[in-house]
Each structure stands twice: as structure tokens, then as C-alpha cells.
Design a protein around this motif. Structure first.
Motif, PDB file in Angstrom:
ATOM      1  N   GLY A 131       0.810  -1.215   0.000  1.00  0.00           N
ATOM      2  CA  GLY A 131       0.000   0.000   0.000  1.00  0.00           C
ATOM      3  C   GLY A 131       0.840   1.260   0.000  1.00  0.00           C
ATOM      4  O   GLY A 131       0.574   2.211  -0.754  1.00  0.00           O
ATOM      5  N   GLY A 132       1.870   1.301   0.840  1.00  0.00           N
ATOM      6  CA  GLY A 132       2.744   2.468   0.865  1.00  0.00           C
ATOM      7  C   GLY A 132       3.514   2.651  -0.434  1.00  0.00           C
ATOM      8  O   GLY A 132       3.710   3.782  -0.908  1.00  0.00           O
ATOM      9  N   PHE A 133       3.939   1.551  -1.043  1.00  0.00           N
ATOM     10  CA  PHE A 133       4.672   1.614  -2.310  1.00  0.00           C
ATOM     11  C   PHE A 133       3.798   2.212  -3.415  1.00  0.00           C
ATOM     12  O   PHE A 133       4.255   3.072  -4.184  1.00  0.00           O
ATOM     13  N   CYS A 134       2.542   1.778  -3.502  1.00  0.00           N
ATOM     14  CA  CYS A 134       1.644   2.307  -4.530  1.00  0.00           C
ATOM     15  C   CYS A 134       1.377   3.804  -4.324  1.00  0.00           C
ATOM     16  O   CYS A 134       1.261   4.566  -5.297  1.00  0.00           O
ATOM     17  N   THR A 135       1.293   4.231  -3.074  1.00  0.00           N
ATOM     18  CA  THR A 135       1.092   5.657  -2.801  1.00  0.00           C
ATOM     19  C   THR A 135       2.280   6.477  -3.269  1.00  0.00           C
ATOM     20  O   THR A 135       2.129   7.549  -3.888  1.00  0.00           O
ATOM     21  N   LEU A 136       3.493   6.006  -3.003  1.00  0.00           N
ATOM     22  CA  LEU A 136       4.690   6.737  -3.419  1.00  0.00           C
ATOM     23  C   LEU A 136       4.797   6.823  -4.939  1.00  0.00           C
ATOM     24  O   LEU A 136       5.143   7.889  -5.488  1.00  0.00           O
ATOM     25  N   ILE A 137       4.496   5.731  -5.637  1.00  0.00           N
ATOM     26  CA  ILE A 137       4.584   5.758  -7.105  1.00  0.00           C
ATOM     27  C   ILE A 137       3.546   6.709  -7.690  1.00  0.00           C
ATOM     28  O   ILE A 137       3.822   7.463  -8.636  1.00  0.00           O
ATOM     29  N   SER A 138       2.326   6.712  -7.143  1.00  0.00           N
ATOM     30  CA  SER A 138       1.288   7.618  -7.633  1.00  0.00           C
ATOM     31  C   SER A 138       1.690   9.071  -7.411  1.00  0.00           C
ATOM     32  O   SER A 138       1.485   9.927  -8.293  1.00  0.00           O
ATOM     33  N   ALA A 139       2.286   9.368  -6.248  1.00  0.00           N
ATOM     34  CA  ALA A 139       2.745  10.733  -5.988  1.00  0.00           C
ATOM     35  C   ALA A 139       3.855  11.136  -6.952  1.00  0.00           C
ATOM     36  O   ALA A 139       3.901  12.291  -7.429  1.00  0.00           O
ATOM     37  N   ALA A 140       4.740  10.213  -7.280  1.00  0.00           N
ATOM     38  CA  ALA A 140       5.812  10.525  -8.229  1.00  0.00           C
ATOM     39  C   ALA A 140       5.253  10.838  -9.614  1.00  0.00           C
ATOM     40  O   ALA A 140       5.718  11.774 -10.293  1.00  0.00           O
ATOM     41  N   ILE A 141       4.245  10.104 -10.070  1.00  0.00           N
ATOM     42  CA  ILE A 141       3.644  10.365 -11.383  1.00  0.00           C
ATOM     43  C   ILE A 141       2.957  11.730 -11.389  1.00  0.00           C
ATOM     44  O   ILE A 141       2.972  12.452 -12.404  1.00  0.00           O
ATOM     45  N   LEU A 142       2.366  12.112 -10.261  1.00  0.00           N
ATOM     46  CA  LEU A 142       1.654  13.393 -10.202  1.00  0.00           C
ATOM     47  C   LEU A 142       2.607  14.577 -10.157  1.00  0.00           C
ATOM     48  O   LEU A 142       2.332  15.622 -10.764  1.00  0.00           O
ATOM     49  N   TRP A 143       3.719  14.475  -9.462  1.00  0.00           N
ATOM     50  CA  TRP A 143       4.532  15.640  -9.154  1.00  0.00           C
ATOM     51  C   TRP A 143       5.840  15.724  -9.926  1.00  0.00           C
ATOM     52  O   TRP A 143       6.412  16.817 -10.042  1.00  0.00           O
ATOM     53  N   LEU A 144       6.339  14.626 -10.449  1.00  0.00           N
ATOM     54  CA  LEU A 144       7.594  14.701 -11.196  1.00  0.00           C
ATOM     55  C   LEU A 144       7.332  15.077 -12.645  1.00  0.00           C
ATOM     56  O   LEU A 144       6.299  14.702 -13.218  1.00  0.00           O
ATOM     57  N   PRO A 145       8.255  15.828 -13.280  1.00  0.00           N
ATOM     58  CA  PRO A 145       8.110  16.096 -14.718  1.00  0.00           C
ATOM     59  C   PRO A 145       8.253  14.803 -15.510  1.00  0.00           C
ATOM     60  O   PRO A 145       9.230  14.068 -15.358  1.00  0.00           O
ATOM     61  N   MET A 146       7.267  14.526 -16.357  1.00  0.00           N
ATOM     62  CA  MET A 146       7.180  13.223 -17.012  1.00  0.00           C
ATOM     63  C   MET A 146       7.809  13.248 -18.400  1.00  0.00           C
ATOM     64  O   MET A 146       7.622  14.189 -19.168  1.00  0.00           O
ATOM     65  N   SER A 147       8.533  12.184 -18.677  1.00  0.00           N
ATOM     66  CA  SER A 147       8.958  11.838 -20.025  1.00  0.00           C
ATOM     67  C   SER A 147       8.408  10.446 -20.314  1.00  0.00           C
ATOM     68  O   SER A 147       8.039   9.717 -19.389  1.00  0.00           O
TER      69      SER A 147
END
Length: 469
Positions: free
Chosen positions: A272-288
Motif C-alpha cells: 500500500g505504501g509503495f503504490c502511494t509513493l509511485i502515484s505521488a511521483a507520477i503526479l509531481w515529477l516532470p514526465m517523459s
């Protein structure tokens, strides 16, 4: 894991792999075709939800057929019905016709999953259960990777080609089940397991199954829509979805092995914690594109690992004879979560934009971490007993036998009582002992109880000691 156990699991896993190749990209095909036809996200969500409503209905009813006709024939019936519904979707391209057919298809598909899961759960004990379920999910997701890669090929052929390929694969999946197995774990009697009892027995397993349904349905139904709306072509959408399923495939066995060696509640908290961190990274990091592909790979590994670990945790607490009904109940909970997921998440995407999908993933992950942490504080993991070495069952009932410390202790006590019962007849014919017993009969006194003295009445107590004499 023994060769005999792997051989017993080969047929259902191979059948699931063949069917999963087509079933893995069917949801993507339906989502993309409805979007190309100009249907709204709400309509797409409801058509996708019909499949999961069918899963819920099948999870309530399909166990009766399984217990009546056995694993192999039940699998053939369900897989054939999957093929028919998919081929009919190629003939009638209308949203509400697809709604009805997806409903029936979901009912049949959950029957396939129930056959496979109950087969594997009854084939092994708790020491290998996590790895067996991991192999189950690996077969399913490996097929999904191939299916997503076939998406561009079949769509380029045009017309109903995609539905024809999926229907053919569903029909072919019956062959391994009909030809390979020598023995199947048939169960003569299953213990009823009502939903309320399942919730009481394993709240963690129930919530893990429900959360998995929410997340996986959103991945299959709404992630292709998100990818298409941010500019990916149909081929690229298929490749990105294949990367998601590839992450699920490659992380299944390590997570399953981890859950076999440690407390499964801790593993669920970590997922559960891992999925939360990955979702936050997709939302806030500049995506390529490459970074998005890597994060989706990890997200797929986390989201799709949730269900098998939750099932393994529940199976550890299931009573003997209840594995089929437990599997059915968890499939029902998972299907309910899947059914409500698209109608819940698609409005969030309408309000927050396409990124609302990952806000939903993050919120779900945080909730699961809190719930699993609370359950662990309320009910810690049990102390493991001595390892049990499984042997091949000699009858259908042998598949349901669970050896526990209570059974072993009961057998020892029963044998001891039988040894003692050999001396009881000697007591029945022995003469009353007067004075010290002879040396060769001293053991008889061990079994004789002295006659209890009668308590004096109130009238006797009132007499003088001399009068009482």
C-alpha cells in the motif's frame, strides 16, 4: 516446491495462460473502441463496470457448479461461455449490447478464476501457498503482456478481428485442462462460509481483496483512456499497458516468496505504501515517456501483487474444508470492488482532469496502509507451528485434510487412553482391599477411589460426643 505439486498445477496454469492472452487486452479494445466512437468517460466506465458486476454475480453462484461437476468440466463450461460472449461482441457493436455481453462474460470469467484458485489452494499447504498464487498471477500477467502487444496487430486488421482472436484463444484454453491432468483436487464437501463470517475471520483479506478490485479495474478500464488522452497512439497505449502488466509479472514471485517468509500483513502494508509513493511521483515529477513507463512498471507490480497476498493471508486463517468457499467469497469481494471502481474513479477524472486517476490510486494506498496497520495492532500474526511436510492425497478427502497440533495431541491422548483401558477390567473384579494391598496388587489401588464419608446431619451435630458414639 515438489515436482508432483508443480505437475499438478501445470494444466490449470497453462489453460489460464492461453485464455489470459485474449482476456488481457479485451478491456483495452473495448475502451479504445468506445472512445473512438465518441462515447463519454461515464459510458465507458459503465460498460467496463458491467464486466465486474458479472464477476460479482458469478462469485456468488459459480461454486455450486464447481462442487457438482468438478474442476475440469467446470473450467470447460466457463471458458466456452467466455468465447461465445466475446465473439458476439464482434457482431453487435453497440454500448448497451456490450454492457449485457460483458456482464455475462464476467460471470463466466470469474468461474475460470474460481476453478484455478481453488485448485491451487487445495493442492498445497501454507508453506508454499504464496508461491503457488504467485505462479498463478505470473501466468495471468505473462499472458496479459503478450495480449497487450497483440493489440496493435489485431486492431490493424480492422473489423471484428480482435474479438475473433480472443474467442479462439478462450476455446483453445480448454485443451490443457482436458488432456494433461491425471488427478484433480476434487472436493466432496465444502464448509459454508457466509460473507459476514468471512469478514469476521479475515478483515485484512477482505479489505485487501476489495482494494485490489478497485485498483486493478481502474488500471484496465481507465489507464488506457488516460494514455490516449495525453497523446499516445493505439500501438503505444498497448505497449505501455504491456509494461504495466510486465511489472506485475516480474514482481509477483519475489513478493509471494517474501509473504511466505514474513508476516503477510507487513507485506500488505508495504504494498500500500509503495503504490502511494509511485502515484505521488507520477503526479509531481516532470514526465517523459521513459520515466512514465518505469513508474507504470513499478505501479503494476504493486497493484497486481495486492490480491494474491491478501488471498494467502486469508487462506492461512481459513478452517479446514472452507478453501473453495473462501476463494469464492474473496472473488466476490474483489469483483464488488472492481464493479464500483470505474463509476467512482471516472467522475474524479472529470473533476480533477486525467490526473485524477493517480490521485485515486494515492488515496487508496494511504487508506490501505492505515487499515492494515490498525488490523496488525489489533490482531498480531500468530506464532508459526512446526513445519508440515505435505504428501500426496490418497483420496479426494485427503486434499482437505489439515494436520494441526490439536489433532496430533488428540491422537496421542486417544492412544494413551486405550493403553489405560486394558487395566480397567481388573478393577471391576477385584475384591475390596482390607489393610495394605499385596505387593503384586498395589497397582489396583491407583484405580480405586475411596467411598466418600457422609456428612453428619444437624441433629447428630447437636448430640454430645458420647451420645454420638
Amino acid at each position: 516446491m515438489s515436482r508432483q505439486l508443480l505437475a499438478m498445477a501445470l494444466a490449470p496454469l497453462l489453460g489460464l495462460f492461453i485464455l489470459g492472452i485474449g482476456n488481457g487486452f479485451l478491456s483495452t479494445v473495448i475502451t479504445l473502441r468506445l472512445d473512438a466512437a465518441g462515447e463519454s468517460a461515464v459510458v465507458i466506465g459503465w460498460v467496463s463496470s458491467a464486466y465486474f458486476i458479472g464477476l460479482a454475480l458469478g462469485a456468488m453462484l459459480n461454486d455450486r457448479l464447481l462442487l457438482r461437476i468438478g474442476h475440469i468440466r467446470a473450467y470447460g463450461s466457463f471458458a466456452s461461455l467466455v468465447a461465445v460472449t466475446v465473439l458476439l461482441q464482434g457482431l453487435f457493436e453497440h454500448p448497451w449490447a456490450w454492457f449485457a455481453l460483458r456482464l455475462i462474460g464476467g460471470w463466466a470469467t470469474v468461474g475460470v478464476y474460481l476453478v484455478i484458485e481453488s485448485w491451487l489452494l487445495t493442492a498445497g499447504d501454507a508453506r508454499v501457498r504464496g508461491r503457488l498464487l504467485a505462479l498463478y498471477m505470473i501466468s495471468l500477467y505473462a499472458a496479459g503482456v503478450l495480449g497487450q502487444l497483440l493489440l496493435g496487430v489485431t486492431e490493424a486488421m480492422g473489423g471484428p478481428s480482435s474479438f475473433m482472436v480472443i474467442g479462439l484463444l478462450a476455446s483453445l484454453s480448454v485443451l490443457p485442462m482436458a488432456m494433461i491432468p491425471r488427478v484433480s483436487p476434487l472436493i466432496e464437501k465444502a464448509e459454508p462460509l457466509p460473507p459476514l463470517r468471512l469478514i469476521t475471520l479475515t478483515p485484512t483479506g477482505v479489505m485487501g481483496s476489495f482494494g485490489s478490485g478497485l485498483a486493478v479495474a481502474a488500471v484496465y478500464a481507465l489507464l488506457p483512456l488516460y494514455l490516449q488522452r495525453i497523446g499516445f497512439t493505439v500501438d503505444r497505449v498497448g505497449q505501455m499497458m504491456a509494461i504495466v502488466v510486465l511489472g506485475a509479472l516480474l514482481l509477483q514471485y519475489p513478493v509471494g516468496r517474501w509473504s511466505d517468509r514474513h508476516d503477510r500483513q507487513i507485506v500488505l502494508i508495504g504494498i500500500g505504501g509503495f503504490c502511494t509513493l509511485i502515484s505521488a511521483a507520477i503526479l509531481w515529477l516532470p514526465m517523459s515517456p521513459w520515466l512514465l513507463a518505469g513508474l507504470l512498471f513499478l505501479l503494476g507490480g504493486g497493484v497486481f501483487s495486492l490480491y494474491p497476498v491478501a488471498v494467502g493471508h486469508a487462506a492461512d486463517r481459513a478452517p479446514a474444508g472452507a478453501l473453495v468457499r473462501m476463494s469464492q467469497g474473496l472473488l466476490l469481494i474483489n469483483a464488488i470492488g472492481s464493479a464500483v471502481s470505474p463509476p467512482l474513479v471516472s467522475p474524479v477524472m472529470g473533476v480533477l482532469g486525467d490526473a485524477g486517476l493517480f490521485w485515486s490510486f494515492g488515496a487508496l494506498g494511504l487508506f490501505l496502509v492505515a487499515f492494515f496497520g490498525w488490523r496488525r495492532s489489533v490482531r498480531p500474526a500468530p506464532v508459526p507451528v512446526a513445519p508440515f511436510h505435505p504428501t500426496a492425497p490418497m483420496s479426494a478427502a485427503g486434499a482437505e485434510l489439515v494436520v494441526t497440533e490439536e489433532l496430533v495431541q488428540g491422537a496421542i491422548e486417544h492412544e494413551h487412553m486405550e493403553d489405560l483401558s486394558d487395566a480397567v477390567p481388573e478393577v471391576a473384579v477385584a475384591e475390596p482391599l482390607v489393610g495394605p494391598p499385596p505387593a503384586d496388587e498395589a497397582h489396583v489401588a491407583y484405580f480405586e477411589e475411596p467411598e466418600p464419608e457422609e456428612a453428619p446431619t444437624q441433629a447428630e451435630l447437636a448430640l454430645e460426643p458420647a451420645e454420638r458414639r
